[in-house]
Design an enzyme around this catalytic site. Sequence first.
Site, short mmCIF file in Angstrom:
data_model
loop_
_atom_site.label_atom_id
_atom_site.label_comp_id
_atom_site.label_asym_id
_atom_site.label_seq_id
_atom_site.Cartn_x
_atom_site.Cartn_y
_atom_site.Cartn_z
CG ASP A 13 -1.82 -1.24 1.08
OD1 ASP A 13 -2.14 -1.73 0.21
OD2 ASP A 13 -2.03 -1.58 2.39
CE LYS A 16 2.29 -2.62 -4.21
NZ LYS A 16 1.81 -2.31 -2.81
N GLY A 40 -4.39 -4.40 -3.61
CA GLY A 40 -5.54 -3.51 -4.07
C GLY A 40 -4.77 -2.02 -4.50
CG HIS A 41 -1.96 -2.18 -6.91
ND1 HIS A 41 -1.11 -2.75 -7.87
CD2 HIS A 41 -1.67 -2.75 -5.77
CE1 HIS A 41 -0.18 -3.66 -7.08
NE2 HIS A 41 -0.53 -3.88 -5.92
CD GLN A 225 0.62 -9.05 -2.49
OE1 GLN A 225 1.28 -9.83 -2.81
NE2 GLN A 225 -0.60 -8.81 -2.76
P1 GDP Z 1 -0.62 0.13 -3.37
O1 GDP Z 1 -1.18 -0.97 -3.00
O2 GDP Z 1 0.77 0.16 -3.36
O3 GDP Z 1 -1.09 0.56 -5.09
O4 GDP Z 1 -1.34 1.42 -2.59
P2 GDP Z 1 -2.86 1.68 -2.26
O5 GDP Z 1 -3.54 2.04 -3.43
O6 GDP Z 1 -3.33 0.44 -1.55
O7 GDP Z 1 -3.01 2.90 -1.18
C1 GDP Z 1 -2.27 4.09 -1.58
C2 GDP Z 1 -3.25 4.94 -1.30
O8 GDP Z 1 -2.49 6.44 -1.17
C3 GDP Z 1 -4.30 5.36 -2.39
O9 GDP Z 1 -5.50 5.61 -1.84
C4 GDP Z 1 -3.71 6.33 -3.49
O10 GDP Z 1 -4.42 6.94 -4.14
C5 GDP Z 1 -3.09 7.36 -2.32
N1 GDP Z 1 -1.82 7.87 -2.74
C6 GDP Z 1 -0.86 7.70 -3.56
N2 GDP Z 1 0.34 8.21 -3.62
C7 GDP Z 1 -0.30 9.50 -2.73
C8 GDP Z 1 0.48 10.46 -2.40
O11 GDP Z 1 1.59 10.99 -2.70
N3 GDP Z 1 -0.41 11.24 -1.40
C9 GDP Z 1 -1.76 11.11 -1.03
N4 GDP Z 1 -2.38 12.00 -0.27
N5 GDP Z 1 -2.26 9.95 -1.35
C10 GDP Z 1 -1.22 9.07 -2.20
P1 IMO Z 2 -0.77 -4.21 -2.22
O1 IMO Z 2 -0.41 -4.79 -3.56
C1 IMO Z 2 -0.89 -4.70 2.08
C2 IMO Z 2 -1.27 -8.83 3.76
C3 IMO Z 2 -2.50 -9.31 4.55
C4 IMO Z 2 -1.95 -10.22 5.58
C5 IMO Z 2 -0.71 -11.03 4.70
C6 IMO Z 2 -1.16 -12.23 3.89
O2 IMO Z 2 -2.28 -3.62 -2.33
O3 IMO Z 2 0.11 -3.70 -1.48
P2 IMO Z 2 -2.57 -13.04 2.14
O4 IMO Z 2 -3.99 -12.79 1.73
O5 IMO Z 2 -1.82 -12.23 0.79
O6 IMO Z 2 -2.25 -14.64 2.21
O7 IMO Z 2 -2.48 -12.08 3.34
O8 IMO Z 2 -0.51 -10.21 3.68
N1 IMO Z 2 -1.53 -8.33 2.49
C7 IMO Z 2 -1.31 -7.00 1.98
N2 IMO Z 2 -1.23 -6.04 2.86
N3 IMO Z 2 -1.04 -4.60 0.81
C8 IMO Z 2 -1.33 -5.85 -0.01
O9 IMO Z 2 -1.24 -5.51 -1.41
C9 IMO Z 2 -1.36 -6.90 0.74
N4 IMO Z 2 -1.85 -8.20 0.07
C10 IMO Z 2 -1.67 -9.10 1.15
O10 IMO Z 2 -3.01 -8.28 5.05
O11 IMO Z 2 -1.25 -9.50 6.56
MG MG Z 3 -2.84 -1.69 -1.80
#
Ligand code: GDP
Ligand code: IMO
Ligand code: MG
Length: 428
Positions: A13, A16, A40-41, A225
């Site tokens: 999170d 990415k 979840g991207h 991840q």
């Molecule tokens: P990922 O799993 O690495 O793709 O990240 P997620 O989407 O799960 O979580 C990142 C969150 O931060 C999302 O809601 C993005 O829209 C948000 N985000 C990404 N870069 C920035 C930033 O520089 N500032 C802020 N405020 N939000 C950001």
């Molecule tokens: P992105 O790509 C954050 C965590 C789960 C749990 C552990 C194992 O959005 O960064 P699993 O279902 O993979 O066997 O769960 O890994 N986990 C993540 N945490 N971002 C993710 O993906 C994750 N994918 C799995 O919360 O702790």
């Molecule tokens: Mg994510």
Amino acid sequence: MSAFIVLGAQWGDEGKGKMTDYLAEEADVVVRYQGGNNAGHTVVVGDKEYKLHLIPSGILYDDKLNVIGNGVVVDPVALFTEIEYLEGLGVKVTPEKLVISDRAQLIMPYHKTLDKLKEIARGKNDIGTTGKGIGPCYTDKVERCGIRVCDLMHQSVFEEKLKENIEMKNQYITKVLGGEALNYDEIKEEYLKYAEKMRPFVQDTSVRVYDEIKADKNVLFEGAQGMLLDIDFGTYPYVTSSNTTAGGVSNGVGVGPTMITNVVGIAKAYTTRVGKGPFPTELNDSMGDWIREKGFEFGVTTGRARRCGWLDLVILKTTARVSGLTSLAVTKIDTLAGLDKVKVCVGYKFNDKVIDYFPASLEDLAKCEPIYEEFDGWDESVANARSYEELPENAKKYLKRIEEFTGTRISIVSVGPKRDQTMRVDEI
Ligand code: GDP
Ligand code: IMO
Ligand code: MG
């Protein structure tokens, strides 16, 4: 030709999805190499927000090829739900834009059942998985009883493998875990329908990606991840079941390591984690709550509140080493804006010594006390900065310290979720 890896440098999170979308503008091909719909991207384009789980973030462009590599575990139900979701938002998903490896492992209904029942059986030692069947699917891959996409393309092979699996899994589900048996015929019918829907997308993606690289195309590998969820280098057993580090690309796509030109580690300006497991710089106080609310730190896949803490440079240094980072992209420095002081961890006190690496044993990690450096904060104007020069001085000092400690240049700084809230501060 360039072949870039974009990977998470913390516990996932980090942003990415946003960074892949930003860098994909210059890419021809975007490839997922591990994980599945546990990811979840988030990508924000204009005023629209897209949440992607299994499909590479390059799908939002009309002219990019997106590849789901052999290292990914594919749930056909999730795949077609996501395709429908995207088409509902006006994004076309055609076999010209998306290809799926014939070697990828399929997530079956019993994997999801097992994931949930095993978590219940673990009791207080549960991992806090996403419940998507990821661990049990990778277990079958290594156990050599998994069903691959190419098996689904051959009805008789699929039926035989499904039969064997259902018999074994039902014993385990009913007799050991106390669950309900799954029905062979129902799963067979359902998956054979998916077989026909999937067929146009399926190919040997190792050959395809190799050919694209050889044709001088720019290829971007989108990690899921993060470093500390890696099955080998993460906080085992509180990890996911794949290699999230750069090494995962070669095995997860079928391209040799010498073809990779750049590895960009995505790091949030603080640290978050979803699910259970150790987290040395976690803030179990009002500061942690403040970061969660300001940064809207809630899981994209499960909706769970993310645990929040200060930036841990020990983690980033470890990622730089293990994944051979060529640069870092730092996200969400706007979230920390408005604080008087911000802290970063620059080592752990461990048995009267100071260490700057992440210990393997969770017992040792529990004894590690973070050593902090304190920085003066910066104001909200940071979100409007569009070049390094425009960043507040204190934010620059913070970024400089990250570079110095990790020995890694910062190439990108992100100050908001939108495409244009991104600045290139150095070569990738
Ligand atoms: P990922 O799993 O690495 O793709 O990240 P997620 O989407 O799960 O979580 C990142 C969150 O931060 C999302 O809601 C993005 O829209 C948000 N985000 C990404 N870069 C920035 C930033 O520089 N500032 C802020 N405020 N939000 C950001
Ligand atoms: P992105 O790509 C954050 C965590 C789960 C749990 C552990 C194992 O959005 O960064 P699993 O279902 O993979 O066997 O769960 O890994 N986990 C993540 N945490 N971002 C993710 O993906 C994750 N994918 C799995 O919360 O702790
Ligand atoms: Mg994510």
